[in-house]
Scaffold this active site. Structure first.
Site: not given
Length: 295
Positions: A86, A185, A288
């Site tokens: 990630d 988020h 992201c």
């Protein structure tokens, strides 16, 4: 939901389609998804049984990287680390204003080792690093809009981190509570389109957001503060259309967010369509993968 004021809010003017869009130079931190896979579940998008293709993820990521560079933006890279798939989602690696980097403290054990890697990178690249005391996931839950920090809570970053970020940067912090686990988020439910100041220090703030991702009190706060915001529907939110990056003119969005694309064009923006569908399997999109480095 709490609202913390660390500085007096500035006047926010309406931003309409007849106002010219101004491209601003950006500096971004990205990470090549060389180790991308989905081997655990920490958000509703992650299903380890579904196959992932690292080569496709790399190709899609490279397209985004090259699009930033082609439009004159600077891109710096942090080295990927095996076993930390990630890390490609660099937005969670910190929150940076005026050369000060507020480090992350991840909620889930799978991502906790990333924190040291990001803070080491900031330190090695001449940023002043502030280690966190509270759980926060960086720019995933902190969005700078003019002189105001919009701060998300509900799934990852804690409300105490909102107080902490306000103390560190001395800015107004507006807390917003997320209630839909798909949008875990803040940067999956809000896109900052015009985070710049206009003449005389008056903000030309403009955002887009997905109303139902927030509780009723947060929706009321957003409606009052940003009456001209673009309200995006669920079909576009569900393909991470709001997980986008903007330089004030060019807005990098998913090509599947057709309604949002049309709304942006109506407001005078230039949508730049980038497919990150493979990285969405890990619960991430364009924003992201993009951490803004504000010096």
């Amino acid at each position: 939901m709490s609202q913390t004021t660390a500085a007096a809010p500035r006047t926010v003017t309406s931003v309409t389609a007849d106002q010219p869009r101004i491209q601003q130079h950006r500096r971004y931190l990205m990470c090549r998804p060389e180790h991308f896979t989905v081997s655990y579940t920490i958000n509703p998008w992650m299903v380890p049984a579904n196959p992932t293709d690292t080569a496709v993820a790399l190709s899609q990521w490279q397209t985004l990287h090259d699009a930033y560079r082609a439009l004159g933006h600077e891109v710096q890279l942090i080295d990927p680390i095996e076993g930390l798939p990630d890390m490609v989602y660099t937005a969670n690696g910190g929150f940076v204003i005026d050369g000060v980097a507020y480090g992350p403290s991840f909620r889930y054990a799978e991502r906790m080792p990333e924190a040291a890697a990001f803070m080491d990178w900031f330190s090695g690249n001449r940023f002043e690093v502030v280690a966190p005391r509270e759980v926060n996931e960086g720019e995933g839950d902190f969005l700078l809009v003019g002189n105001t920090i919009l701060a998300g809570t509900g799934f990852r970053s804690t409300g105490d981190s909102h107080r902490e970020v306000g103390e560190i940067f001395g800015r107004e912090v507006v807390s917003l509570r997320l209630v839909d686990p798909r949008f875990y988020h803040l940067d999956t439910a809000i896109s900052v389109l015009d985070p710049v100041e206009g003449p005389g220090g008056v903000e030309r703030a403009n955002i887009a957001y997905l109303p139902h991702a927030f509780d009723e009190q947060s929706q009321a706060v957003l409606a009052e503060r940003y009456p001209d915001a673009i309200r995006v529907d669920d079909a576009d939110g569900a393909v991470f259309g709001l997980n986008s990056a903007s330089d004030g003119l060019n807005v990098f969005i998913s090509p599947r967010a057709k309604g949002f694309e049309a709304q942006l064009r109506e407001r005078g923006y230039n949508p730049v369509l980038i497919d990150l569908s493979e990285l969405l399997l890990g619960g991430g999109g364009i924003k992201c993968c993009t951490l803004e480095l504000r010096r």
